[in-house]
Design an enzyme around this catalytic site. Structure first.
Site, short mmCIF file in Angstrom:
data_model
loop_
_atom_site.label_atom_id
_atom_site.label_comp_id
_atom_site.label_asym_id
_atom_site.label_seq_id
_atom_site.Cartn_x
_atom_site.Cartn_y
_atom_site.Cartn_z
CD1 TRP A 182 0.15 -3.47 10.62
CD2 TRP A 182 1.99 -3.33 11.89
NE1 TRP A 182 -0.01 -4.29 11.70
CE2 TRP A 182 1.09 -4.24 12.49
CE3 TRP A 182 3.22 -3.08 12.51
CZ2 TRP A 182 1.38 -4.90 13.69
CZ3 TRP A 182 3.52 -3.74 13.71
CH2 TRP A 182 2.59 -4.64 14.28
CG ASP A 192 4.24 -4.70 5.77
OD1 ASP A 192 4.14 -5.94 5.68
OD2 ASP A 192 4.15 -4.08 6.85
CE LYS A 238 0.37 -10.32 11.66
NZ LYS A 238 1.05 -9.18 11.15
C1 LIG Z 1 1.86 -8.04 11.77
C2 LIG Z 1 2.32 -7.02 10.83
C3 LIG Z 1 3.57 -6.41 10.95
C4 LIG Z 1 4.52 -6.70 12.09
O1 LIG Z 1 5.10 -7.93 11.90
P1 LIG Z 1 6.22 -8.51 12.87
O2 LIG Z 1 6.64 -9.73 12.16
O3 LIG Z 1 5.56 -8.76 14.19
O4 LIG Z 1 7.30 -7.50 12.98
C5 LIG Z 1 3.95 -5.48 10.00
N1 LIG Z 1 3.14 -5.18 8.97
C6 LIG Z 1 1.93 -5.74 8.82
C7 LIG Z 1 1.07 -5.38 7.64
C8 LIG Z 1 1.48 -6.69 9.74
O5 LIG Z 1 0.28 -7.26 9.59
#
Ligand SMILES: *Cc1c(COP(=O)(O)O)cnc(C)c1O
Length: 360
Positions: free
Chosen positions: A102, A172, A196
């Site tokens: 990511w 993030d 998540k």
């Molecule tokens: C799942 C995830 C993403 C991607 O998320 P989307 O909503 O599918 O774009 C980005 N960063 C992290 C840390 C993730 O776990």
């Protein structure tokens, strides 16, 4: 009814109480005669839903008044572009830490709009640790520093936040928001896809310090400008109404159950159960060194692909679902977000003991 223990990394488990409440309200929301899916986002009922969701998130995370809370679409992946488009305000330079897939995507996107300095990386060892960071590693003239606070695929998280010397820290937080206490005032911006640890896919939470809004690059599309969504109260266009409603139910549920401190305590206990077992097992091994271990995503391996496959298959038959690891790590991964009850982790550990005894 049979509910599995679902260890999926995302979309992931939701609290049963929340799903049941949504079910009860599904076809007639509080006497309105319609579902939340069917009502105007500008209706009195819906305004109350989104306002309460924001209010409750502010309470849960102790969000200071000089931060805006936005409910956006496009997933965390859209934030990979929105962050540089909006935050490259002075030198079009940012420091990024590369801690996995990511982070790499965030870096690639930021590079399209300015200069990215990768100050540290754990690429050399399949991202199974968080690099040591010192204040001297960061550029004083960077517009921001970007971290992935929890690395969903590799199962790492920061033992402490980096000291960035006044440069805004961007995180993030897709896979650990609301799992433990974070001091929001230490960040310039936090973003998280909901699927998540918050709710269903479709809504992305952005928490941004006020002074960082309103300075986007000229090329920034209207929909990717934070100012647009601050001005519109997340209603510049139709928001992801139902996903926000579901997130709101999760926020209420968390508040009714002790808030983030109670979740953190429970999450640490759940993670300890699993890691303690892994550390003494002669068959299963955790892939991450103890200093960098995530309490949300726990990858582990036997070192034998056939045995891994057998384990995943037999666990599935015992109602322990979605334990297959990410293809870049292999083996297994147990995602144990807020909604995973302690009983689920206990059932997993018990099955691992059984499996080890039968196959060791
Ligand atoms: C799942 C995830 C993403 C991607 O998320 P989307 O909503 O599918 O774009 C980005 N960063 C992290 C840390 C993730 O776990």
């Amino acid at each position: 009814m049979s509910r599995a223990y679902n260890f999926s990394a995302g979309p992931a488990s939701l609290p049963l109480e929340v799903l049941e409440k949504a079910q009860k309200e599904l076809i007639d929301y509080k006497g309105s005669g319609m579902s939340v899916m069917e009502m105007s986002h500008r209706s009195k009922e819906y305004m109350e839903i989104i306002e309460n969701a924001e209010k409750n998130l502010r309470t849960l995370m102790n969000i200071p008044a000089n931060y805006k809370v936005l409910f956006l679409q496009g997933g965390a992946s859209t934030q990979f572009a929105m962050v540089p488009l909006n935050l490259f305000t002075k030198n079009k330079k940012a420091d990024y830490i590369n801690t996995g897939a990511w982070s790499k995507k965030a870096i690639a996107e930021a590079k399209r709009y300015g200069t990215v300095n990768v100050v540290a990386s754990s690429d050399d060892d399949t991202f199974n640790y968080i690099p040591e960071l010192t204040a001297g590693m960061f550029s004083a003239d960077a517009d921001y520093v970007h971290i992935t606070s929890n690395n969903t695929i590799y199962g790492t998280c920061y033992p402490e936040l980096p000291e960035t010397g006044g440069v805004p820290l961007v995180a993030d937080m897709s896979s650990d928001i609301l799992s433990k206490e974070y001091d929001v005032s230490k960040f310039g911006l936090i973003y998280a896809g909901a699927q998540k640890n918050i709710g269903p896919a479709g809504v992305t939470i952005v928490i941004i310090r006020e002074d960082l809004v309103g300075k986007a690059l000229d090329i920034t599309p209207t929909m990717l400008n934070y100012q647009t969504h601050v001005d519109g109260g997340s209603m510049f266009n139709t928001p992801p109404c139902f996903a926000i409603y579901m997130a709101g139910l999760v926020f209420e549920y968390l508040l009714e159950n002790g808030g983030v401190p109670a979740m953190e305590k429970k999450n640490r206990e759940k993670a300890a159960l699993l890691y303690d077992f892994l550390d003494q097992s002669s068959m299963f091994k955790a892939t991450v060194a103890s200093r960098s271990r995530s309490i949300m995503n726990v990858p582990f391996v036997t070192g034998n692909d056939e045995l891994d496959a057998k384990f995943i298959k037999e666990a599935g038959a015992k109602n322990l679902k979605t334990l297959k690891g990410h293809r870049s790590v292999g083996g297994m991964r147990a995602s144990i977000y807020n909604a995973m009850p302690r009983e689920g982790v206990e059932a997993l550990v018990n099955f691992m003991k059984e499996f080890e005894a039968d196959n060791g």
